[in-house]
Design an enzyme around this catalytic site. Structure first.
Site, PDB file in Angstrom:
ATOM      1  N   PHE A  21     -92.478  27.157  10.823  1.00  0.00           N
ATOM      2  CA  PHE A  21     -93.258  26.652   9.798  1.00  0.00           C
ATOM      3  C   PHE A  21     -91.965  26.715   8.622  1.00  0.00           C
ATOM      4  CE2 PHE A  21     -95.371  27.583   5.649  1.00  0.00           C
ATOM      5  CZ  PHE A  21     -96.313  26.278   5.537  1.00  0.00           C
ATOM      6  N   GLY A  22     -91.937  25.578   8.086  1.00  0.00           N
ATOM      7  CA  GLY A  22     -91.030  25.401   6.918  1.00  0.00           C
ATOM      8  C   GLY A  22     -91.618  25.113   5.451  1.00  0.00           C
ATOM      9  N   TYR A  23     -91.267  25.890   4.551  1.00  0.00           N
ATOM     10  CA  TYR A  23     -91.854  25.500   3.222  1.00  0.00           C
ATOM     11  C   TYR A  23     -90.939  25.554   2.208  1.00  0.00           C
ATOM     12  CZ  TYR A  23     -91.049  30.741   3.211  1.00  0.00           C
ATOM     13  OH  TYR A  23     -90.285  31.864   3.209  1.00  0.00           O
ATOM     14  N   GLY A  24     -89.833  25.748   2.421  1.00  0.00           N
ATOM     15  CA  GLY A  24     -88.599  25.501   1.504  1.00  0.00           C
ATOM     16  C   GLY A  24     -87.734  24.624   1.983  1.00  0.00           C
ATOM     17  N   SER A  25     -86.297  25.042   1.908  1.00  0.00           N
ATOM     18  CA  SER A  25     -85.447  24.046   2.222  1.00  0.00           C
ATOM     19  C   SER A  25     -85.627  23.345   3.742  1.00  0.00           C
ATOM     20  CB  SER A  25     -84.052  24.698   2.135  1.00  0.00           C
ATOM     21  OG  SER A  25     -83.967  25.845   3.026  1.00  0.00           O
ATOM     22  N   GLU A 101     -81.601  31.971   7.700  1.00  0.00           N
ATOM     23  CA  GLU A 101     -82.585  32.840   7.025  1.00  0.00           C
ATOM     24  C   GLU A 101     -82.596  34.415   6.989  1.00  0.00           C
ATOM     25  OE1 GLU A 101     -84.538  30.843   5.329  1.00  0.00           O
ATOM     26  OE2 GLU A 101     -83.995  28.808   6.451  1.00  0.00           O
TER      27      GLU A 101
END
Length: 238
Positions: A21-25, A101
Protein backbone atom coordinates in the site's frame (compact mmCIF):
# COMPACT_ATOMS: atom_id res chain seq x y z
CA UNK A 1 24.61 -0.56 3.14
CA UNK A 2 23.42 -2.78 0.32
CA UNK A 3 20.23 -4.74 0.89
CA UNK A 4 20.45 -8.51 1.39
CA UNK A 5 18.03 -11.40 1.78
CA UNK A 6 18.58 -11.74 5.53
CA UNK A 7 16.80 -8.48 6.30
CA UNK A 8 13.77 -9.08 4.07
CA UNK A 9 10.44 -9.91 5.74
CA UNK A 10 9.59 -13.62 5.84
CA UNK A 11 6.78 -12.95 3.37
CA UNK A 12 9.43 -12.29 0.71
CA UNK A 13 10.27 -15.99 0.55
CA UNK A 14 6.93 -17.51 1.56
CA UNK A 15 4.33 -15.61 -0.50
CA UNK A 16 3.50 -16.11 -4.16
CA UNK A 17 1.78 -12.72 -4.34
CA UNK A 18 1.85 -9.59 -2.20
CA UNK A 19 0.23 -6.18 -2.19
CA UNK A 20 2.04 -3.06 -0.99
CA UNK A 21 0.00 0.00 0.00
CA UNK A 22 1.34 3.38 -1.06
CA UNK A 23 0.08 6.64 0.38
CA UNK A 24 3.06 8.98 -0.05
CA UNK A 25 5.82 9.08 -2.66
CA UNK A 26 4.92 5.56 -3.84
CA UNK A 27 1.85 7.11 -5.48
CA UNK A 28 4.00 8.79 -8.14
CA UNK A 29 7.34 6.96 -7.90
CA UNK A 30 7.11 3.32 -6.85
CA UNK A 31 10.43 2.50 -8.62
CA UNK A 32 9.76 -1.23 -8.62
CA UNK A 33 8.07 -3.64 -11.02
CA UNK A 34 4.49 -4.65 -10.21
CA UNK A 35 1.74 -6.61 -11.97
CA UNK A 36 -1.21 -4.27 -11.36
CA UNK A 37 -2.43 -1.53 -9.08
CA UNK A 38 -5.75 -0.60 -7.49
CA UNK A 39 -6.99 2.59 -5.88
CA UNK A 40 -8.69 2.25 -2.53
CA UNK A 41 -8.28 2.95 1.16
CA UNK A 42 -7.41 1.54 4.55
CA UNK A 43 -9.33 2.28 7.74
CA UNK A 44 -8.24 3.34 11.20
CA UNK A 45 -5.45 5.66 10.02
CA UNK A 46 -4.96 9.20 8.78
CA UNK A 47 -2.07 10.57 6.70
CA UNK A 48 0.13 13.02 8.59
CA UNK A 49 3.44 14.77 7.84
CA UNK A 50 4.90 13.65 11.15
CA UNK A 51 7.90 11.63 9.96
CA UNK A 52 11.24 13.36 9.62
CA UNK A 53 13.58 12.59 6.74
CA UNK A 54 17.33 13.19 6.68
CA UNK A 55 18.15 11.61 3.31
CA UNK A 56 15.58 12.00 0.53
CA UNK A 57 13.94 15.28 1.62
CA UNK A 58 16.23 16.67 4.32
CA UNK A 59 19.68 16.36 5.84
CA UNK A 60 20.98 15.49 9.32
CA UNK A 61 20.30 18.39 11.65
CA UNK A 62 17.67 19.81 9.28
CA UNK A 63 15.17 17.07 8.50
CA UNK A 64 12.36 17.39 6.04
CA UNK A 65 8.79 16.27 6.72
CA UNK A 66 7.17 13.34 4.91
CA UNK A 67 3.97 11.38 5.32
CA UNK A 68 3.26 8.58 7.75
CA UNK A 69 0.08 6.98 9.08
CA UNK A 70 -1.37 7.85 12.48
CA UNK A 71 -3.99 5.70 14.16
CA UNK A 72 -7.43 7.32 14.29
CA UNK A 73 -10.66 5.53 15.20
CA UNK A 74 -12.64 6.99 12.31
CA UNK A 75 -9.69 7.57 10.02
CA UNK A 76 -9.53 6.66 6.35
CA UNK A 77 -6.41 6.90 4.19
CA UNK A 78 -6.66 6.60 0.42
CA UNK A 79 -3.85 5.33 -1.75
CA UNK A 80 -2.78 2.63 -4.18
CA UNK A 81 -2.23 -1.08 -3.61
CA UNK A 82 0.51 -2.46 -5.87
CA UNK A 83 0.23 -6.18 -6.65
CA UNK A 84 3.54 -8.05 -6.70
CA UNK A 85 3.31 -11.47 -8.31
CA UNK A 86 5.94 -14.16 -8.14
CA UNK A 87 9.29 -14.49 -6.41
CA UNK A 88 11.16 -12.09 -8.69
CA UNK A 89 8.75 -9.17 -8.30
CA UNK A 90 8.31 -9.68 -4.55
CA UNK A 91 11.98 -9.96 -3.65
CA UNK A 92 13.11 -7.16 -5.97
CA UNK A 93 10.42 -4.78 -4.71
CA UNK A 94 11.05 -5.56 -1.05
CA UNK A 95 14.80 -5.14 -1.41
CA UNK A 96 14.14 -1.70 -2.84
CA UNK A 97 11.50 -0.80 -0.26
CA UNK A 98 13.36 -1.99 2.83
CA UNK A 99 16.25 0.26 1.79
CA UNK A 100 14.11 3.23 0.73
CA UNK A 101 11.53 3.10 3.52
CA UNK A 102 13.24 1.34 6.43
CA UNK A 103 17.00 1.97 6.26
CA UNK A 104 16.84 5.48 4.83
CA UNK A 105 13.33 6.53 5.84
CA UNK A 106 13.07 5.08 9.35
CA UNK A 107 9.76 3.29 8.72
CA UNK A 108 8.55 -0.04 10.11
CA UNK A 109 6.59 -2.76 8.28
CA UNK A 110 2.99 -3.75 8.97
CA UNK A 111 2.12 -6.94 7.10
CA UNK A 112 -1.54 -7.31 8.01
CA UNK A 113 -3.66 -4.29 7.05
CA UNK A 114 -6.97 -4.56 5.18
CA UNK A 115 -7.28 -2.60 1.95
CA UNK A 116 -10.71 -1.75 0.49
CA UNK A 117 -10.92 -1.21 -3.27
CA UNK A 118 -13.29 1.22 -4.92
CA UNK A 119 -15.55 -1.64 -6.00
CA UNK A 120 -15.80 -3.12 -2.52
CA UNK A 121 -13.19 -5.91 -2.65
CA UNK A 122 -10.84 -6.49 0.28
CA UNK A 123 -7.16 -7.42 0.24
CA UNK A 124 -4.42 -7.72 2.83
CA UNK A 125 -1.61 -5.25 2.18
CA UNK A 126 1.86 -4.47 3.48
CA UNK A 127 2.19 -0.92 4.80
CA UNK A 128 5.29 1.07 5.69
CA UNK A 129 4.55 3.44 8.55
CA UNK A 130 6.40 5.33 11.27
CA UNK A 131 5.44 5.73 14.92
CA UNK A 132 7.03 7.59 17.82
CA UNK A 133 9.38 4.61 18.28
CA UNK A 134 10.74 4.92 14.74
CA UNK A 135 13.92 6.69 13.77
CA UNK A 136 13.51 10.32 12.62
CA UNK A 137 9.94 10.57 13.96
CA UNK A 138 9.08 14.25 14.51
CA UNK A 139 5.46 14.01 15.60
CA UNK A 140 2.72 16.63 15.53
CA UNK A 141 3.26 20.37 15.22
CA UNK A 142 1.24 23.40 14.20
CA UNK A 143 0.44 23.32 10.45
CA UNK A 144 2.32 26.59 9.98
CA UNK A 145 5.42 25.04 11.56
CA UNK A 146 5.25 21.92 9.42
CA UNK A 147 4.76 23.99 6.25
CA UNK A 148 7.74 26.19 7.13
CA UNK A 149 9.95 23.15 7.72
CA UNK A 150 8.91 21.74 4.34
CA UNK A 151 9.64 25.04 2.57
CA UNK A 152 13.13 25.14 4.06
CA UNK A 153 14.18 21.51 3.59
CA UNK A 154 15.78 19.54 0.79
CA UNK A 155 17.72 16.30 0.42
CA UNK A 156 19.32 13.98 -2.10
CA UNK A 157 16.00 13.32 -3.90
CA UNK A 158 15.13 17.02 -4.18
CA UNK A 159 13.24 19.70 -2.36
CA UNK A 160 10.71 18.83 0.33
CA UNK A 161 8.20 21.02 -1.53
CA UNK A 162 8.34 18.63 -4.47
CA UNK A 163 7.17 15.83 -2.18
CA UNK A 164 4.29 17.89 -0.78
CA UNK A 165 3.13 19.34 -4.10
CA UNK A 166 3.44 16.08 -6.05
CA UNK A 167 1.45 14.24 -3.39
CA UNK A 168 -1.32 16.85 -3.36
CA UNK A 169 -1.45 16.91 -7.18
CA UNK A 170 -1.64 13.15 -7.64
CA UNK A 171 -4.30 12.75 -4.96
CA UNK A 172 -6.44 15.31 -6.78
CA UNK A 173 -5.82 13.63 -10.11
CA UNK A 174 -6.20 9.96 -9.21
CA UNK A 175 -8.26 9.99 -6.01
CA UNK A 176 -10.70 12.93 -6.15
CA UNK A 177 -12.81 11.39 -3.39
CA UNK A 178 -9.91 11.83 -0.96
CA UNK A 179 -10.54 15.04 0.95
CA UNK A 180 -7.32 15.02 2.97
CA UNK A 181 -7.62 18.24 4.94
CA UNK A 182 -4.16 17.88 6.49
CA UNK A 183 -2.45 17.46 3.12
CA UNK A 184 -4.29 20.27 1.33
CA UNK A 185 -3.96 22.65 4.28
CA UNK A 186 -0.18 22.15 4.31
CA UNK A 187 -0.10 22.71 0.55
CA UNK A 188 -1.93 26.02 0.87
CA UNK A 189 0.22 27.17 3.80
CA UNK A 190 3.41 26.34 1.87
CA UNK A 191 2.11 28.33 -1.11
CA UNK A 192 1.36 31.25 1.19
CA UNK A 193 4.93 31.20 2.52
CA UNK A 194 6.24 31.22 -1.05
CA UNK A 195 3.99 34.13 -2.00
CA UNK A 196 5.33 36.09 0.96
CA UNK A 197 8.88 35.31 -0.13
CA UNK A 198 8.17 36.88 -3.49
CA UNK A 199 8.11 40.23 -1.69
CA UNK A 200 11.26 39.42 0.26
CA UNK A 201 13.70 41.79 1.86
CA UNK A 202 17.48 41.38 1.59
CA UNK A 203 17.49 39.51 4.90
CA UNK A 204 15.17 36.91 3.37
CA UNK A 205 17.27 36.38 0.23
CA UNK A 206 19.12 33.34 1.53
CA UNK A 207 15.89 31.62 2.50
CA UNK A 208 14.37 32.22 -0.93
CA UNK A 209 17.48 30.93 -2.68
CA UNK A 210 17.22 27.67 -0.76
CA UNK A 211 13.64 27.23 -1.94
CA UNK A 212 13.61 28.43 -5.54
CA UNK A 213 17.17 28.41 -6.87
CA UNK A 214 18.81 25.79 -4.65
CA UNK A 215 22.44 25.94 -5.74
CA UNK A 216 23.63 23.24 -3.31
CA UNK A 217 25.55 20.58 -5.26
CA UNK A 218 24.63 17.90 -2.72
CA UNK A 219 21.08 17.46 -3.98
CA UNK A 220 19.23 16.97 -7.24
CA UNK A 221 17.01 20.02 -7.21
CA UNK A 222 18.97 21.86 -9.91
CA UNK A 223 18.06 19.01 -12.28
CA UNK A 224 14.42 19.19 -11.20
CA UNK A 225 13.47 21.63 -13.97
CA UNK A 226 9.87 20.58 -14.59
CA UNK A 227 9.02 20.53 -10.90
CA UNK A 228 10.80 23.84 -10.30
CA UNK A 229 8.49 25.38 -12.89
CA UNK A 230 5.56 23.70 -11.16
CA UNK A 231 6.41 25.34 -7.85
CA UNK A 232 6.86 28.76 -9.41
CA UNK A 233 3.72 28.35 -11.53
CA UNK A 234 1.71 27.22 -8.52
CA UNK A 235 2.78 30.27 -6.59
CA UNK A 236 1.83 32.63 -9.37
CA UNK A 237 -1.59 31.04 -9.83
CA UNK A 238 -2.49 30.68 -6.15
Amino acid sequence: MAPNDSVLPDVATKATSLRVFGYGSLLWKPSFEYSSREIGHIKGYVRRFWQGNTTHRGVPGKPGRVATLVKHTKGVTWGIAFLLHGEHQIQAALRHLTTRECRLGGYAINNNTTFYTRNGCEHTVMVFTATSECEHYMGPAAPETIASQIVNSRGMSGHNLEYLFRLADIVRELIPEDNDEHLFDLEEKAKRILRNLQGRTMSQEMCLDSVVENVDDNNNYNAWTSDKRTIEGTVSKA
